[in-house]
Write a protein that holds these residues in place. Structure first.
Motif, PDB file in Angstrom:
ATOM      1  N   ALA A 144      23.018  77.329  89.202  1.00  0.00           N
ATOM      2  CA  ALA A 144      24.148  78.160  88.789  1.00  0.00           C
ATOM      3  C   ALA A 144      25.138  77.292  88.036  1.00  0.00           C
ATOM      4  N   MET A 145      25.994  77.944  87.258  1.00  0.00           N
ATOM      5  CA  MET A 145      27.096  77.242  86.629  1.00  0.00           C
ATOM      6  C   MET A 145      28.138  76.941  87.702  1.00  0.00           C
ATOM      7  N   ALA A 146      28.607  75.700  87.742  1.00  0.00           N
ATOM      8  CA  ALA A 146      29.630  75.318  88.719  1.00  0.00           C
ATOM      9  C   ALA A 146      31.026  75.428  88.137  1.00  0.00           C
TER      10      ALA A 146
ATOM     11  N   ILE B 209      29.265  78.547  75.253  1.00  0.00           N
ATOM     12  CA  ILE B 209      28.603  79.559  76.068  1.00  0.00           C
ATOM     13  C   ILE B 209      27.106  79.606  75.755  1.00  0.00           C
ATOM     14  N   PHE B 210      26.772  79.437  74.477  1.00  0.00           N
ATOM     15  CA  PHE B 210      25.363  79.439  74.069  1.00  0.00           C
ATOM     16  C   PHE B 210      24.603  78.294  74.741  1.00  0.00           C
ATOM     17  N   ILE B 211      25.201  77.099  74.739  1.00  0.00           N
ATOM     18  CA  ILE B 211      24.545  75.939  75.356  1.00  0.00           C
ATOM     19  C   ILE B 211      24.371  76.160  76.857  1.00  0.00           C
ATOM     20  N   GLN B 212      25.413  76.660  77.511  1.00  0.00           N
ATOM     21  CA  GLN B 212      25.335  76.913  78.951  1.00  0.00           C
ATOM     22  C   GLN B 212      24.167  77.841  79.285  1.00  0.00           C
ATOM     23  N   GLN B 213      24.060  78.938  78.535  1.00  0.00           N
ATOM     24  CA  GLN B 213      23.008  79.913  78.806  1.00  0.00           C
ATOM     25  C   GLN B 213      21.623  79.363  78.476  1.00  0.00           C
ATOM     26  N   GLU B 214      21.536  78.566  77.435  1.00  0.00           N
ATOM     27  CA  GLU B 214      20.245  77.961  77.072  1.00  0.00           C
ATOM     28  C   GLU B 214      19.720  77.063  78.194  1.00  0.00           C
TER      29      GLU B 214
ATOM     30  N   LEU C 164      16.574  77.771  80.753  1.00  0.00           N
ATOM     31  CA  LEU C 164      15.521  76.769  80.785  1.00  0.00           C
ATOM     32  C   LEU C 164      15.199  76.365  82.226  1.00  0.00           C
ATOM     33  N   CYS C 165      16.233  76.210  83.054  1.00  0.00           N
ATOM     34  CA  CYS C 165      16.030  75.867  84.466  1.00  0.00           C
ATOM     35  C   CYS C 165      15.296  76.996  85.194  1.00  0.00           C
ATOM     36  N   LEU C 166      15.644  78.233  84.856  1.00  0.00           N
ATOM     37  CA  LEU C 166      14.973  79.379  85.476  1.00  0.00           C
ATOM     38  C   LEU C 166      13.502  79.434  85.084  1.00  0.00           C
ATOM     39  N   GLN C 167      13.229  79.116  83.827  1.00  0.00           N
ATOM     40  CA  GLN C 167      11.839  79.116  83.360  1.00  0.00           C
ATOM     41  C   GLN C 167      11.009  78.041  84.057  1.00  0.00           C
ATOM     42  N   LYS C 168      11.667  76.929  84.445  1.00  0.00           N
ATOM     43  CA  LYS C 168      10.953  75.809  85.053  1.00  0.00           C
ATOM     44  C   LYS C 168      10.765  75.959  86.564  1.00  0.00           C
ATOM     45  N   GLY C 169      11.287  77.056  87.146  1.00  0.00           N
ATOM     46  CA  GLY C 169      11.023  77.291  88.562  1.00  0.00           C
ATOM     47  C   GLY C 169      12.235  77.459  89.450  1.00  0.00           C
TER      48      GLY C 169
END
Length: 467
Positions: A9-11, A93-98, A102-107
């Motif tokens: 998550a974003m902290a 915001i774009f970088i944060q979401q990217e 990416l973390c979600l895609q990796k598991g």
């Protein structure tokens, strides 16, 4: 909610900024991070020491997303007690979401509200009352609420409760042991020492329960109702206190038809001021509703400022006396502060006469000011601070601020009182043990030694996602 997977998550708060921090926690946090983070040193971060920071880039295949800093915390030496990676990236915001996607895609999976702190609790990094203090610390908006949260997060409150529970548990064990030797009529628990313990627990619980009144207002702010007749300067005073044009000011009576509220910090304490509709007889339905709400706000307030026009005092002092007495009779436990406004329009002789008259007829604390010029406003602020009992806060005494803790302690005190009555009536150990177990249960609920999924869900649902 499973706690064996890796969460992300974003902290930092949503929106663009200079930097943003993304947090991963779980058994695969470091290995997942190593698949997207490439340090400039070329060394694999899974092989690096805990509590180290590394410069590198985040890549999605060969596409560079950002240059970042990755901080490694290896279990158990982390906030959650698990492997943790914090990625500090640029605040786009774009970088944060990217990076998040990416973390979600990796598991990873998205963390739920308060899940990082929940894992810290489950992994023994803090008890439940300390975990709740984390949310209070994040929400603190004054020096007082901040200090209360820090004290609780550092374990001052929970250490008192744990010590009481441990001592009571020792005696409970001895009483339970007596039950196993009932036929031999053996007494393992010294009744005189047990009596002293029950008396001490009762005193401590009563002190902590009494502190809740202070803790609640210091945490949530002290409500102050500004009341009086129309056109005495209530809205002007609110604006002077806030140092901004918050309320509409007009010479037309009845301008304020609804209550207006705002908060300011005075001496590190949050005060919530409520500008109310002027109290008078009126045929205007809307204004009449506002006046009804005025009395509701007085009911909610801890301090009531009764404001009146010093210029007109000689013409209405009998009516003034009746209104003051009405408020005193209806709300005898409220702090009442009588304030004369517009004193800048009086001569020195008239002002002195006014002060003498007020001392004679009110019997309450009073002062004079000019909301328009600011004269006397600072004195009013200092007077309000005197209404707040900050002695316990200054002395770093334990202060209860959480209604859940308050409720659990009330129930624990009720059980301890039952134990005391049982001892006075010389009840058998098996009957005493029933109430002792209940008291231990309520103590355990405070610190989390006794908890359930529903309780934890209710507590951590109030946290922000990244904490």
């Amino acid at each position: 909610m499973t706690h064996q997977d890796t969460i992300v998550a974003m902290a930092t708060p949503a929106g663009a900024g200079a930097i943003a921090v993304l947090r991963l926690s779980g058994p695969d946090a470091i290995s997942i991070a190593s698949t997207i983070f490439f340090p400039v040193s070329g060394k694999n971060i899974s092989e690096q020491k805990t509590h180290t920071v590394h410069l590198g880039t985040i890549k999605n295949d060969e596409r560079i997303i950002d240059e970042v800093l990755a901080t490694i915390f290896k279990n158990p030496n982390s906030y959650t007690g698990e492997d943790v990676v914090e990625i500090s990236c640029h605040g786009s915001i774009f970088i944060q979401q990217e990076i998040l996607q990416l973390c979600l895609q990796k598991g990873c999976r998205m963390a739920q509200a308060g899940e990082f702190t929940l894992r810290a609790f489950l992994n023994g990094k803090m008890d439940l009352s300390q975990a709740e203090a984390v949310a209070d610390l994040i929400a603190s908006d004054s020096a007082a609420s901040h200090q209360l949260a820090i004290q609780q997060m550092r374990g001052g409150f929970s250490s008192e409760i744990k010590q009481l529970r441990e001592e009571l548990l020792n005696f409970a064990s001895l009483i339970e042991l007596e039950l196993d030797f009932a036929e031999e009529d053996v007494e393992f628990a010294n009744r005189d020492e047990f009596q002293k313990l029950i008396s001490r627990i009762t005193q401590v619980l009563k002190r902590l329960l009494d502190s809740f009144a202070t803790g609640n207002v210091l945490k949530n702010g002290i409500p102050v109702a500004i009341v009086g007749e129309p056109n005495v300067g209530k809205s002007t005073l609110l604006n002077a206190l806030l140092n901004e044009e918050r309320a509409i000011v007009s010479d037309i009576a009845g301008t304020t038809r609804d209550s207006i509220e705002d908060e300011i910090i005075i001496g590190g304490i949050s005060f919530r001021f409520i500008d109310t509709a002027g109290i008078r007889e009126t045929d205007d339905i809307i204004e009449g509703l506002g006046i009804q709400k005025t009395f509701q706000k007085i009911e909610q307030a801890q301090v009531v400022i009764y404001l009146f026009d010093a210029q007109k005092f000689g013409l209405q002092d009998s009516k003034f006396t009746v209104e003051i007495q009405t408020i005193k009779n209806k709300y005898p436990l409220k702090n009442l502060l009588i304030v004369a406004n517009k004193v800048d329009q009086l001569s020195k002789e008239a002002l002195e006469q006014l002060k003498q008259t007020l001392s004679t007829i009110t019997g309450s604390f009073h002062l004079s000011l000019s909301a328009k010029t600011g004269q006397g406003v600072e004195e009013l602020q200092n007077t309000l601070l005197n209404f707040v009992n900050t002695g316990a806060l200054r002395n770093n005494e334990t202060i209860v601020t959480n209604s859940r803790h308050y409720d659990a302690m009330l129930k624990a005190l009720d059980e301890i009182t039952r134990v005391q009555k049982g001892m006075d009536q010389d009840l058998s150990g098996d009957l005493l043990a029933i109430d002792i177990r209940q008291a231990l249960h309520y103590f355990g609920e405070i610190t989390g030694e006794i908890s359930n999924d529903e309780l934890l869900g209710n507590i951590f649902a109030n946290f922000c996602i990244g904490k």
